[in-house]
Scaffold this motif. Structure first.
Motif, mmCIF file in Angstrom:
data_model
loop_
_atom_site.group_PDB
_atom_site.id
_atom_site.type_symbol
_atom_site.label_atom_id
_atom_site.label_comp_id
_atom_site.label_asym_id
_atom_site.label_seq_id
_atom_site.Cartn_x
_atom_site.Cartn_y
_atom_site.Cartn_z
ATOM 1 N N PRO A 201 0.801 -1.220 0.000
ATOM 2 C CA PRO A 201 0.000 0.000 0.000
ATOM 3 C C PRO A 201 0.838 1.278 0.000
ATOM 4 O O PRO A 201 0.329 2.354 -0.316
ATOM 5 N N ALA A 202 2.130 1.151 0.348
ATOM 6 C CA ALA A 202 2.991 2.339 0.345
ATOM 7 C C ALA A 202 3.052 2.950 -1.047
ATOM 8 O O ALA A 202 3.213 4.178 -1.188
ATOM 9 N N ILE A 203 2.909 2.113 -2.084
ATOM 10 C CA ILE A 203 2.898 2.628 -3.458
ATOM 11 C C ILE A 203 1.725 3.580 -3.647
ATOM 12 O O ILE A 203 1.859 4.648 -4.248
ATOM 13 N N PHE A 204 0.579 3.187 -3.113
ATOM 14 C CA PHE A 204 -0.631 4.013 -3.239
ATOM 15 C C PHE A 204 -0.440 5.355 -2.553
ATOM 16 O O PHE A 204 -0.736 6.415 -3.123
ATOM 17 N N HIS A 205 0.058 5.338 -1.331
ATOM 18 C CA HIS A 205 0.242 6.593 -0.598
ATOM 19 C C HIS A 205 1.300 7.469 -1.263
ATOM 20 O O HIS A 205 1.204 8.700 -1.254
ATOM 21 N N SER A 206 2.296 6.830 -1.858
ATOM 22 C CA SER A 206 3.289 7.590 -2.598
ATOM 23 C C SER A 206 2.655 8.283 -3.807
ATOM 24 O O SER A 206 2.986 9.441 -4.120
ATOM 25 N N LEU A 207 1.732 7.590 -4.484
ATOM 26 C CA LEU A 207 1.027 8.187 -5.617
ATOM 27 C C LEU A 207 0.195 9.390 -5.177
ATOM 28 O O LEU A 207 0.181 10.428 -5.852
ATOM 29 N N LEU A 208 -0.510 9.235 -4.062
ATOM 30 C CA LEU A 208 -1.325 10.350 -3.557
ATOM 31 C C LEU A 208 -0.447 11.570 -3.288
ATOM 32 O O LEU A 208 -0.810 12.705 -3.645
ATOM 33 N N ASP A 209 0.691 11.315 -2.656
ATOM 34 C CA ASP A 209 1.603 12.432 -2.365
ATOM 35 C C ASP A 209 2.150 13.046 -3.644
ATOM 36 O O ASP A 209 2.283 14.268 -3.760
#
Length: 390
Positions: free
Chosen positions: A4-12
């Motif tokens: 899920p860190a990939i997702f949060h990185s995308l949001l940022d």
């Protein structure tokens, strides 16, 4: 894509924050009446393109189901909740697109249609200019994130294929080095067993001799499958009558429990231009797997269906089993991947190899009514002549 860190990185990366989430949640009820027209426009565009329609093997009923799912997708887009569970659901949708062989450019085009529809609806809404501007920015950001998630699922598939190719290379070295050496002792064992049978009078001994013969046959098939997987034999395409081929497969595939089989073919199906032996092997493997998937099921049944979309053929074998767990479905076409104690994990890998040699793709999905649907699509699959008479 399991982190899920990939997702949060995308949001940022796109600057999507809590303010954007609040804006989208507030706009949901305002834009919801436009979801229907956006969905209708989306599928009207698809219907106009035979190459886009080709991925919808189930025709109108499948599109009707997809319309419901697209509405659910839009509703969640404006839910205001963008957590790890949201990410995993979106990634699952992307994997489905990969599974049905949806070309990436169609995915981009689809997102552009949805984005344009949402912007048009926002422009028509009776909103303050500041709210409209923030809404446009939030829609663009979340759509950018959605595209990135979809692209990541395509990258996943590329990595899986690369891993599969590496396994195939290893298998190739193994098959080349030991295949011939195994054939010789297996042939000696089979011949010796045949001679021994003449001297066996004890029924118990005959029973064990039969078991040995079956295991010799299994070992031979494993060697054959290993060699078939690693060889890059170009399909020898000839005109093939699909109904006859399916009939041959049904007659030649052991069905010890007498599971009922129903064949659903589109009327007037032209002859195929395929390698008869290769496609026959694919169908036989799929049918055998469908039988095995229903072990212990109260009411087992198999449906073999085939439809045509322009020049593309869709074939699938449906069962009434327990379905395919997601972690298995993602790896089920990898060499040596099996969930059965007695399985080797070569059958579906070989199917994918043969179908891809024809320029096609394998599909595997769970059915809404239970069970699984596993099959393949072939482009440019037909001969431009009428079917053979039967």
């Amino acid at each position: 894509m399991t982190d899920p860190a990939i997702f949060h990185s995308l949001l940022d990366y796109v600057g999507f924050g809590e303010e954007d989430a609040r804006v989208l949640a507030a706009l949901g009820s305002t834009l919801e009446p436009s979801f229907g027209p956006i969905i209708d426009d989306f599928y009207r565009a698809i219907v106009k393109r035979p190459d886009a329609m080709a991925v919808f093997a189930g025709g109108a009923p499948q599109i009707a189901r997809q319309k419901v799912r697209l509405r659910e997708w839009l509703e969640e887009l404006f839910s205001g909740v963008y957590d790890d569970a949201y990410f995993e659901r979106r990634a699952r949708i992307g994997r489905t697109h990969v599974q049905i062989a949806l070309p990436q450019h169609f995915m981009f085009g689809a997102m552009s249609l949805v984005r344009a529809g949402l912007h048009d609806a926002l422009a028509r809404a009776d909103l303050d200019d500041g709210v409209r501007t923030r809404g446009q920015r939030a829609i663009d950001r979340i759509c950018d994130v959605e595209i990135a998630i979809m692209l990541e699922t395509y990258r996943e598939r590329l990595v899986e294929q690369q891993r599969g190719q590496e396994r195939l290379a290893t298998l190739g070295q193994l098959a080349a080095s030991v295949g011939h050496e195994l054939r010789n002792p297996l042939a000696v064992m089979s011949t010796s067993l045949h001679l021994l049978r003449r001297r066996i009078d004890d029924p118990k001994a005959t029973h064990h001799a039969d078991k040995i013969q079956r295991q010799i046959g299994l070992a031979n098939r494993i060697v054959t499958d290993l060699l078939a997987i690693v060889r890059d034999r170009t399909p020898q395409r000839t005109p093939v009558d699909l109904p006859r081929l399916i009939e041959e497969v049904i007659d030649g595939t052991p069905n010890p429990h007498g599971i009922p089989i129903r064949v659903q073919l589109e009327r007037g199906m032209p002859r195929l231009l395929v390698d008869r032996l290769q496609i026959r092997q694919v169908l036989a493997n799929l049918l055998a797997n469908a039988f095995e998937a229903q072990d212990g099921v109260a009411r087992p049944q198999v449906v073999i269906e085939a439809t045509r979309e322009a020049s593309r053929l869709h074939v699938a074998v449906l069962d009434a089993g327990r379905g395919i767990p997601e972690e298995v479905r993602k790896r089920m076409f990898e060499p040596l991947m099996t969930t059965r104690d007695t399985g080797v994990g070569l059958g579906l890998a070989l199917c994918e190899r043969l179908v891809e040699a024809h320029g096609g793709a394998m599909i595997a999905e769970n059915r809404d009514e239970g069970g699984a649907r596993v099959g393949f699509t072939l482009p440019e699959a037909f001969v431009d002549t009428p079917p053979e008479s039967t």
